[in-house]
Design a protein around this motif. Structure first.
Motif, PDB file in Angstrom:
ATOM      1  N   ALA A  64       0.815  -1.223   0.000  1.00 16.08           N
ATOM      2  CA  ALA A  64       0.000   0.000   0.000  1.00 16.08           C
ATOM      3  C   ALA A  64       0.849   1.274   0.000  1.00 16.08           C
ATOM      4  O   ALA A  64       0.468   2.275  -0.610  1.00 16.08           O
ATOM      5  CB  ALA A  64      -0.942   0.013   1.202  1.00 16.08           C
ATOM      6  N   ILE A  65       1.992   1.239   0.678  1.00 14.48           N
ATOM      7  CA  ILE A  65       2.826   2.437   0.769  1.00 14.48           C
ATOM      8  C   ILE A  65       3.808   2.501  -0.407  1.00 14.48           C
ATOM      9  O   ILE A  65       4.075   3.571  -0.944  1.00 14.48           O
ATOM     10  CB  ILE A  65       3.611   2.475   2.104  1.00 14.48           C
ATOM     11  CG1 ILE A  65       2.697   2.153   3.285  1.00 14.48           C
ATOM     12  CG2 ILE A  65       4.301   3.827   2.286  1.00 14.48           C
ATOM     13  CD1 ILE A  65       1.676   3.194   3.643  1.00 14.48           C
ATOM     14  N   PHE A  68       3.383   4.564  -3.592  1.00 21.31           N
ATOM     15  CA  PHE A  68       3.575   6.021  -3.608  1.00 21.31           C
ATOM     16  C   PHE A  68       5.041   6.406  -3.771  1.00 21.31           C
ATOM     17  O   PHE A  68       5.372   7.583  -3.783  1.00 21.31           O
ATOM     18  CB  PHE A  68       3.014   6.640  -2.324  1.00 21.31           C
ATOM     19  CG  PHE A  68       1.519   6.500  -2.221  1.00 21.31           C
ATOM     20  CD1 PHE A  68       0.692   7.285  -3.004  1.00 21.31           C
ATOM     21  CD2 PHE A  68       0.956   5.564  -1.378  1.00 21.31           C
ATOM     22  CE1 PHE A  68      -0.692   7.148  -2.928  1.00 21.31           C
ATOM     23  CE2 PHE A  68      -0.421   5.422  -1.292  1.00 21.31           C
ATOM     24  CZ  PHE A  68      -1.248   6.215  -2.069  1.00 21.31           C
ATOM     25  N   GLU A  97      -2.052  -2.872  -5.780  1.00 21.57           N
ATOM     26  CA  GLU A  97      -2.297  -1.612  -5.059  1.00 21.57           C
ATOM     27  C   GLU A  97      -2.157  -0.414  -6.002  1.00 21.57           C
ATOM     28  O   GLU A  97      -2.839   0.595  -5.842  1.00 21.57           O
ATOM     29  CB  GLU A  97      -1.339  -1.474  -3.873  1.00 21.57           C
ATOM     30  CG  GLU A  97      -1.722  -2.339  -2.667  1.00 21.57           C
ATOM     31  CD  GLU A  97      -2.928  -1.790  -1.891  1.00 21.57           C
ATOM     32  OE1 GLU A  97      -3.255  -0.604  -2.041  1.00 21.57           O
ATOM     33  OE2 GLU A  97      -3.545  -2.569  -1.140  1.00 21.57           O
TER      34      GLU A  97
ATOM     35  N   LYS B  65      -8.287   6.797  -1.015  1.00 16.59           N
ATOM     36  CA  LYS B  65      -7.046   6.697  -1.790  1.00 16.59           C
ATOM     37  C   LYS B  65      -5.973   5.854  -1.123  1.00 16.59           C
ATOM     38  O   LYS B  65      -5.052   5.395  -1.777  1.00 16.59           O
ATOM     39  CB  LYS B  65      -6.485   8.087  -2.073  1.00 16.59           C
ATOM     40  CG  LYS B  65      -7.335   8.870  -3.053  1.00 16.59           C
ATOM     41  CD  LYS B  65      -6.639  10.141  -3.484  1.00 16.59           C
ATOM     42  CE  LYS B  65      -7.448  10.839  -4.576  1.00 16.59           C
ATOM     43  NZ  LYS B  65      -6.988  12.214  -4.784  1.00 16.59           N
ATOM     44  N   LEU B  66      -6.042   5.686   0.195  1.00 13.52           N
ATOM     45  CA  LEU B  66      -4.948   4.981   0.857  1.00 13.52           C
ATOM     46  C   LEU B  66      -5.374   4.044   1.991  1.00 13.52           C
ATOM     47  O   LEU B  66      -4.985   2.887   2.015  1.00 13.52           O
ATOM     48  CB  LEU B  66      -3.923   6.003   1.396  1.00 13.52           C
ATOM     49  CG  LEU B  66      -2.794   5.424   2.256  1.00 13.52           C
ATOM     50  CD1 LEU B  66      -1.948   4.439   1.463  1.00 13.52           C
ATOM     51  CD2 LEU B  66      -1.901   6.539   2.794  1.00 13.52           C
ATOM     52  N   ASN B  69      -8.623  -0.399   1.017  1.00 15.85           N
ATOM     53  CA  ASN B  69      -8.594  -0.883  -0.363  1.00 15.85           C
ATOM     54  C   ASN B  69     -10.017  -1.319  -0.724  1.00 15.85           C
ATOM     55  O   ASN B  69     -10.504  -2.315  -0.196  1.00 15.85           O
ATOM     56  CB  ASN B  69      -7.620  -2.061  -0.474  1.00 15.85           C
ATOM     57  CG  ASN B  69      -7.572  -2.643  -1.882  1.00 15.85           C
ATOM     58  OD1 ASN B  69      -8.464  -2.414  -2.695  1.00 15.85           O
ATOM     59  ND2 ASN B  69      -6.525  -3.392  -2.156  1.00 15.85           N
TER      60      ASN B  69
END
Lengths: 241, 88
Positions: A64-65, A68, A97, B65-66, B69
């Motif tokens: 998830a991170i 970015f 993701e 957005k984060l 999910n």
């Protein structure tokens, strides 16, 4: 044919980056290079590998991170232009993701981290990642993950099935798709999928860990040979046209 | 200033093996009337604004957005008006 340039993305917490480098570079004899996640450009690579590991400690959700990280913008651009992207294990999680592959990877149904060799049925040998595999053939490749339970909604799954985007399924040594052969609870025993354009593959098993003959299993080389073969075909087509 | 408290849970259509395992533990303790255990995540933060709509908007955006999910998770959140940061 000149050597292919494999770019291997390194996130904080990646731990299969060196294995991928060794497999692509030392074993397959290609040009392998590391790309730090803070870099903003992939440079002139031909193939991007997003390796396994625990990017950012799997904080929040696996991958998830990492999505970015600055380099991921260029990975998305590269994939959008048809560039070859291979996501292995945590790399597969990062690709879902990032929205480059559909679905997601849930916690293993057993709740246990599973580390063992599994058998994979090649469901589609007409991709740039499996061209050197026999259709319906079986590969023995190790897995090592706690979150590899592939899940997608019914509509997405139907689309994957219809379009042949399911590339690998967990199977018995003889190639049967059975519940016993499913190590993590994945829907339809799904172990690896490609995107619609066919240039992005995500798979939970680790082909880079089954490349060196000294380890007694070189089935993983098939994936690398397929990718290399796809570039030969591209070159031939280019020269003919 | 507003304080956001966010709960992220697996969507109800998705089997939650962790919840099942914990439910089994609860039942082993004799509390057999407890059922449908689900495990989720709790996230909290402050939003530096005086406008509730803005606090709601950015919390929603962060969730979408984060923090969650949408393929596998649902989220809910509450907002509370505060005078100073809760955890600073």
């Amino acid at each position: 044919m000149p050597k292919l340039k494999f770019g291997i993305i390194v996130f904080p917490g990646s731990n299969c980056d060196h294995d991928a480098h060794y497999a692509a570079g030392t074993i397959m004899g290609q040009d392998a290079r590391f790309i730090w996640h803070k870099d903003s450009s992939l440079g002139d690579v031909d193939v991007v590998i997003i390796p396994g590991g625990f990017s950012y400690g799997d904080y929040l959700r696996c991958g998830a991170i990492a999505r970015f990280s600055p380099i991921m913008k260029d990975v998305v651009r590269f994939a959008g232009m048809g560039g070859t992207v291979l996501g292995i294990c945590n790399g597969f999680q990062i690709l879902t993701e990032a929205g480059l592959l559909p679905g997601t990877l849930l916690r293993n149904a057993s709740l246990k981290f599973v580390c063992k060799d599994v058998f994979l049925k090649v469901e589609n040998s007409d991709t740039r990642f499996t061209g050197a595999c026999k259709a319906g053939g079986v590969l023995r490749i190790p897995i090592a993950h706690g979150d590899g339970n592939y899940f997608a909604d019914a509509e997405t799954r139907a689309r994957l099935e219809e379009n042949g985007h399911i590339v690998f399924r967990y199977c018995s040594p003889g190639g049967e798709i059975t519940a016993e052969a499913n190590p993590n609870g994945s829907q339809g025993n799904i172990a690896g999928i490609v995107n619609e354009a066919g240039n992005v593959l995500g798979m939970m098993p680790h082909p880079e860990r089954a490349c060196d003959p000294i380890l007694g299993n070189t089935d993983g080389q098939r994936i690398f040979k397929s990718v290399m073969g796809s570039f030969v075909i591209q070159e031939v087509v280019h020269n003919l046209s | 200033m507003f304080h956001s408290k966010i709960t992220v849970t697996l969507r109800t259509s998705i089997l939650d093996p962790q919840g099942k395992a914990v439910e089994h533990g609860i039942h082993s303790l004799g509390m057999t009337n407890i059922e449908h255990v689900r495990i989720g995540k709790f996230i909290e933060f402050d939003v530096n604004t005086e406008a509730k709509e803005e606090a709601e908007r950015v919390t929603m955006e962060a969730c979408r957005k984060l923090l969650a999910n949408p393929v596998m998770e649902d989220f809910t959140f509450t907002l509370e008006k505060i005078q100073k940061p809760v955890h600073a």
